[in-house]
Motif scaffolding. Sequence first.
Motif, short mmCIF file in Angstrom:
data_model
loop_
_atom_site.label_atom_id
_atom_site.label_comp_id
_atom_site.label_asym_id
_atom_site.label_seq_id
_atom_site.Cartn_x
_atom_site.Cartn_y
_atom_site.Cartn_z
N LEU A 129 0.87 -1.18 0.00
CA LEU A 129 0.00 0.00 0.00
C LEU A 129 0.90 1.22 0.00
O LEU A 129 1.68 1.44 0.93
CB LEU A 129 -0.89 0.00 1.24
N ASN A 172 1.46 5.07 0.38
CA ASN A 172 0.85 6.22 1.03
C ASN A 172 1.54 7.49 0.55
O ASN A 172 2.74 7.67 0.76
CB ASN A 172 0.98 6.08 2.55
N VAL A 209 -6.52 6.54 1.92
CA VAL A 209 -5.51 5.60 2.43
C VAL A 209 -6.07 4.78 3.58
O VAL A 209 -5.85 3.56 3.66
CB VAL A 209 -4.24 6.36 2.88
N GLU A 210 -6.84 5.42 4.45
CA GLU A 210 -7.42 4.71 5.59
C GLU A 210 -8.42 3.64 5.14
O GLU A 210 -8.42 2.52 5.65
CB GLU A 210 -8.09 5.70 6.54
N ARG A 239 -6.37 0.82 3.61
CA ARG A 239 -5.67 0.06 4.65
C ARG A 239 -6.63 -0.89 5.37
O ARG A 239 -6.34 -2.07 5.56
CB ARG A 239 -5.02 1.02 5.64
N LYS A 240 -7.78 -0.34 5.77
CA LYS A 240 -8.75 -1.13 6.54
C LYS A 240 -9.22 -2.35 5.74
O LYS A 240 -9.24 -3.48 6.25
CB LYS A 240 -9.94 -0.26 6.92
N ASN A 268 -6.32 -4.96 4.90
CA ASN A 268 -5.95 -5.76 6.07
C ASN A 268 -7.04 -6.75 6.45
O ASN A 268 -6.76 -7.86 6.92
CB ASN A 268 -5.64 -4.84 7.26
N SER A 308 -0.61 -8.15 8.07
CA SER A 308 -1.08 -6.87 7.55
C SER A 308 -0.29 -6.47 6.31
O SER A 308 0.87 -6.86 6.13
CB SER A 308 -0.95 -5.78 8.62
N GLU A 366 3.32 -1.32 4.03
CA GLU A 366 3.01 0.06 3.66
C GLU A 366 4.31 0.83 3.43
O GLU A 366 5.24 0.76 4.23
CB GLU A 366 2.18 0.73 4.76
N SER A 422 5.85 4.81 1.83
CA SER A 422 5.42 6.19 1.58
C SER A 422 6.59 7.05 1.17
O SER A 422 7.76 6.73 1.45
CB SER A 422 4.76 6.78 2.83
#
Length: 608
Positions: free
Chosen positions: A398, A400, A410-411, A414-415, A418, A428, A431, A433
């Motif tokens: 992921l 970011n 992004v949230e 991510r949620k 995962n 998980s 990530e 960035s």
Amino acid sequence: MSKSLNIILLSLFFALSIQSCKAQQTPETVKVDGEKYYVHIVEKGQTLYAISKKYAIDVAEIKKANPELNIEGLKIGQSVLIPKGEVDRREFKKSDVSISGDTIYHKVVKKETLYSLSKKYGLEIDEILKINPLVEKEGLETGMTVKIPYKSGRSIETEELEKPREDSLRLHVVQPKETLFSLSKEYDVSIDSIQIINDGLQEGLKVGTTIRIPKSNPKFAEFEKQDSIIQDSLKEVNWVQTKPFEIAVFLPFKLWQADTLDSLGPDVKELMIDNTSKIALNFYRGLKMAVDTLNKRGVSANLHVYDTGGEVDTLKSKVENDTLQYDLVIGPMFRSNFEWLVKHYDTLDIPMVSPVPISSKFLLSKDNVVKVYPGAGAQMVRLAQYIGNSHSDSNLVLWNSSRFSDRNLVEIARKNLNQCMSELGHDSVTEMSAYTPSKSRIFSTFKDSTHYTLFVPSKEQAYISQFITSLNDLYLSEKGVTFTVFGLNEWAGYDNLEITSYQNLDIHIPTPRYVEYDSPAVKSVLKKYRKFYGIDPDEFALLGYDVSHYFITLLDEYGPYMLNHLEKSNKNGLSVKFNFVKLGAESGYENQAIYIYRYKNYEKDRVH
């Protein structure tokens, strides 16, 4: 009684009548994205116009800082942000304005006159004097509190005077150990509906913070729910269509009356005056073709087509005296028109379909409203679920952007990634960035001779342009790094992304509409459309065909109970997939189906 005593008693009366607003005299100040705002808590009867006068700011600036007002309007108990930078500080500092219910109370300061007040509030002096007899009798005095009859304002927009509605949401203060799952069970609502009305809860649940929860309707209490289900089931089993369905269609042609639409043929395009009219016409053509096709199959339906123009007033003039009971409403296309029409038909329980983008929040407490175009949140959820389920065994990352504007996306990514990884027994998602995706940063981030699957939930065009350029440079180097990149629907509109980059990086793009021109169904419709209109249907013509064919078919099968079957009636149209989800017991339905495509041999290739 002396004049001074009159003023004291009058001021005391006003002080008592507006004591509920005292807390608003020194409003709370908060900082959001580096900008400072006053926080105004909306009370019963207060309007946007009254609030704007209290803070010496234009209504447009309030709505800009609170975009949900354009969709939902004011609600009692709502926190409205007032941008301090846009407030007329001199006016705000010297003015002492309070609001109680639907009345403005203005405390007179030095050098103010009846003339200046009349100009400030857009009133005639006589209108002020009429409800302030003491002022008319003894004149205006510094320190005197004057009632302002703002409803009489000469240049006030109607929506600025609309009173706030009772909020269909309840407030909840987050307690230790509470989760979205526990709250969804406690209040009998979906997790998604809680996230939607709280802007995604990008920072998660924080103890002590207040969030909004959709209210449950008492009619959904278990014992009543069971009885309701039984009664509806009995009615549905016994339902038989005895007359043609009445279907209303509202489109912004801006040209014709409803009774002339059937005569429109291929020669009409030179009459079009703007792009909106062209979209409306093409949507109607596709819709009409679908209705004609269904009529030949025995479906009996009457179309009532209304030219809404572009203004709410035009729409009002069309329907306010209309007594016909419709079985289905499609449109209007403009958000303000659609919102007004939903309110107008509020008590009739008519299925109302929006074929164009509207906010998912608008569906809350409107269980007869259907949103065909998936919202950004719904598209993100579906895309993340697809990536998680189909690429969890790959080197999934992921990415970011670290940009504030992308934090919600992004949230959500991510949620959902995962969640998929956990269900499949994986750790998980990894990530990575970079605030600035320079070539040197990208080259140092990824390992040589490795394939990466990247999910990049960002709408920042400048960022994406630099990121993709750097990735492509790495791909073209001799380091042996390859990629499969998942982007967003908005990327398709970035003209600085070259098609060679799409192919080199195997970029995948989600989209709510996609046409398989080689499919037999599409070929058949294209042939009929060309024969009648002499041109190929555009995306809006195909959308009109899909929307009308899908919903009228459901209406023919289930009649007034069609919405009860919407969530189970998944179907692929010519350009749209239908997969509806209800956003709560009292809320409407949102289509959450998407396509995903990539470029192969310089042509679009659908992979999902």
